[in-house]
Design a protein around this motif. Structure first.
Motif, PDB file in Angstrom:
ATOM      1  N   GLY A 297      -9.340   6.689  -7.781  1.00 35.86           N
ATOM      2  CA  GLY A 297      -8.879   5.355  -7.452  1.00 35.86           C
ATOM      3  C   GLY A 297      -8.208   5.186  -6.105  1.00 35.86           C
ATOM      4  N   ALA A 298      -8.178   6.237  -5.281  1.00 34.00           N
ATOM      5  CA  ALA A 298      -7.611   6.084  -3.936  1.00 34.00           C
ATOM      6  C   ALA A 298      -8.500   5.136  -3.129  1.00 34.00           C
ATOM      7  CB  ALA A 298      -7.511   7.433  -3.225  1.00 34.00           C
ATOM      8  N   PHE A 299      -7.886   4.379  -2.239  1.00 38.74           N
ATOM      9  CA  PHE A 299      -8.642   3.444  -1.398  1.00 38.74           C
ATOM     10  C   PHE A 299      -9.470   4.199  -0.370  1.00 38.74           C
ATOM     11  CE2 PHE A 299      -8.948   1.001   2.552  1.00 38.74           C
ATOM     12  CZ  PHE A 299      -9.645  -0.109   2.097  1.00 38.74           C
ATOM     13  N   ASP A 300      -8.849   5.206   0.251  1.00 36.01           N
ATOM     14  CA  ASP A 300      -9.519   5.990   1.286  1.00 36.01           C
ATOM     15  C   ASP A 300      -8.696   7.243   1.549  1.00 36.01           C
ATOM     16  OD1 ASP A 300     -11.387   6.692   3.233  1.00 36.01           O
ATOM     17  OD2 ASP A 300     -11.301   4.747   4.238  1.00 36.01           O
TER      18      ASP A 300
ATOM     19  N   MET B 204      -2.394  -1.579  -6.277  1.00 30.98           N
ATOM     20  CA  MET B 204      -1.875  -1.120  -4.984  1.00 30.98           C
ATOM     21  C   MET B 204      -2.829  -0.083  -4.385  1.00 30.98           C
ATOM     22  SD  MET B 204       1.733   0.769  -4.016  1.00 30.98           S
ATOM     23  CE  MET B 204       1.299   2.290  -4.877  1.00 30.98           C
ATOM     24  N   PRO B 205      -3.356  -0.357  -3.179  1.00 32.72           N
ATOM     25  CA  PRO B 205      -4.229   0.639  -2.547  1.00 32.72           C
ATOM     26  C   PRO B 205      -3.431   1.859  -2.098  1.00 32.72           C
ATOM     27  CG  PRO B 205      -3.990  -1.311  -1.146  1.00 32.72           C
ATOM     28  CD  PRO B 205      -3.220  -1.573  -2.396  1.00 32.72           C
TER      29      PRO B 205
ATOM     30  N   ALA C 162       0.849  -1.192   0.000  1.00 27.72           N
ATOM     31  CA  ALA C 162       0.000   0.000   0.000  1.00 27.72           C
ATOM     32  C   ALA C 162       0.881   1.237   0.000  1.00 27.72           C
ATOM     33  CB  ALA C 162      -0.909   0.012   1.230  1.00 27.72           C
ATOM     34  N   ALA C 163       0.264   2.370  -0.338  1.00 30.51           N
ATOM     35  CA  ALA C 163       0.952   3.657  -0.252  1.00 30.51           C
ATOM     36  C   ALA C 163       0.100   4.622   0.557  1.00 30.51           C
ATOM     37  CB  ALA C 163       1.211   4.232  -1.648  1.00 30.51           C
ATOM     38  N   ILE C 164       0.778   5.471   1.309  1.00 27.14           N
ATOM     39  CA  ILE C 164       0.118   6.563   2.036  1.00 27.14           C
ATOM     40  C   ILE C 164       0.697   7.832   1.412  1.00 27.14           C
ATOM     41  CG2 ILE C 164      -0.203   7.691   4.267  1.00 27.14           C
ATOM     42  CD1 ILE C 164       0.456   4.876   5.527  1.00 27.14           C
TER      43      ILE C 164
ATOM     44  N   PHE D 147       0.800   6.443  -9.882  1.00 33.01           N
ATOM     45  CA  PHE D 147       0.841   5.193  -9.109  1.00 33.01           C
ATOM     46  C   PHE D 147      -0.130   4.169  -9.694  1.00 33.01           C
ATOM     47  CE2 PHE D 147       2.362   6.549  -4.557  1.00 33.01           C
ATOM     48  CZ  PHE D 147       3.561   6.977  -5.088  1.00 33.01           C
ATOM     49  N   LYS D 148      -1.346   4.619 -10.024  1.00 30.27           N
ATOM     50  CA  LYS D 148      -2.387   3.718 -10.520  1.00 30.27           C
ATOM     51  C   LYS D 148      -2.017   3.145 -11.889  1.00 30.27           C
ATOM     52  CE  LYS D 148      -5.042   3.135  -7.235  1.00 30.27           C
ATOM     53  NZ  LYS D 148      -5.173   1.751  -6.774  1.00 30.27           N
TER      54      LYS D 148
END
Length: 123
Positions: free
Chosen positions: A99-102, A78-79, A52-54, A71-72
Motif C-alpha cells: 500500500g505504499a504510494f511510491d 494517507m500516502p 503524507a508520510a515519508i 499506518f495503513k
C-alpha cells in the motif's frame, strides 16, 4: 491567498538525514514533523493529521514494512513514500504491494522527493 502547507511525517533513524531533509523541505513550504523511530512515529500519528508520510524501510526499533501496515490501518488514505538506502529494492517493492504510494532510493534528490510528495497529495 496561499495554499495550506503540506503536512508530512518524516520517519528515519538517521538524525542527520532527518535534520537536513526537514530544513530543506520546510524551505519549500512543507510542514515536516521529524521522528527518529517507528514507535515514536505511531505515537505522533495517533495525535496529529498528516497529508503524507515519508518512511525509511530500515529503522533500528521496527521494520518499515511493519510500520507501513500499522499506518495503513490507522489512516488508510494517507500516502506513504518509502525510502531505502540499503539496496533493498525488493523490500521497497514489497512496500508498494502493501500500500505504499511510491519509493525512492537513498540518498535521494530533494526535488525528486518533493515531486513524489506533491503527486502523493494531489498537488
Amino acid at each position: 491567498m496561499s495554499e495550506t502547507p503540506i503536512r508530512v511525517l518524516l520517519v528515519d533513524d538517521e538524525v542527520g538525514f532527518l535534520e537536513v531533509m526537514s530544513k530543506r523541505l520546510g524551505r519549500r513550504g512543507v510542514r515536516v514533523t521529524p521522528v527518529a523511530s517507528g514507535t515514536e512515529a505511531i505515537r505522533v500519528l495517533r495525535g496529529s493529521d498528516f497529508d503524507a508520510a515519508i518512511l525509511d524501510l530500515k529503522l533500528e526499533d521496527m521494520d518499515g514494512i511493519e510500520i507501513l501496515h500499522i499506518f495503513k490501518k490507522m489512516v488508510p488514505d494517507m500516502p506513504v513514500i518509502m525510502l531505502t538506502g540499503h539496496g533493498s529494492e525488493q523490500a521497497a517493492r514489497e512496500g508498494m504491494q502493501s500500500g505504499a504510494f511510491d519509493y525512492l532510493l537513498k540518498p535521494c534528490e530533494l526535488e525528486e522527493l518533493l515531486d513524489k510528495v506533491h503527486k502523493a497529495v494531489g498537488r
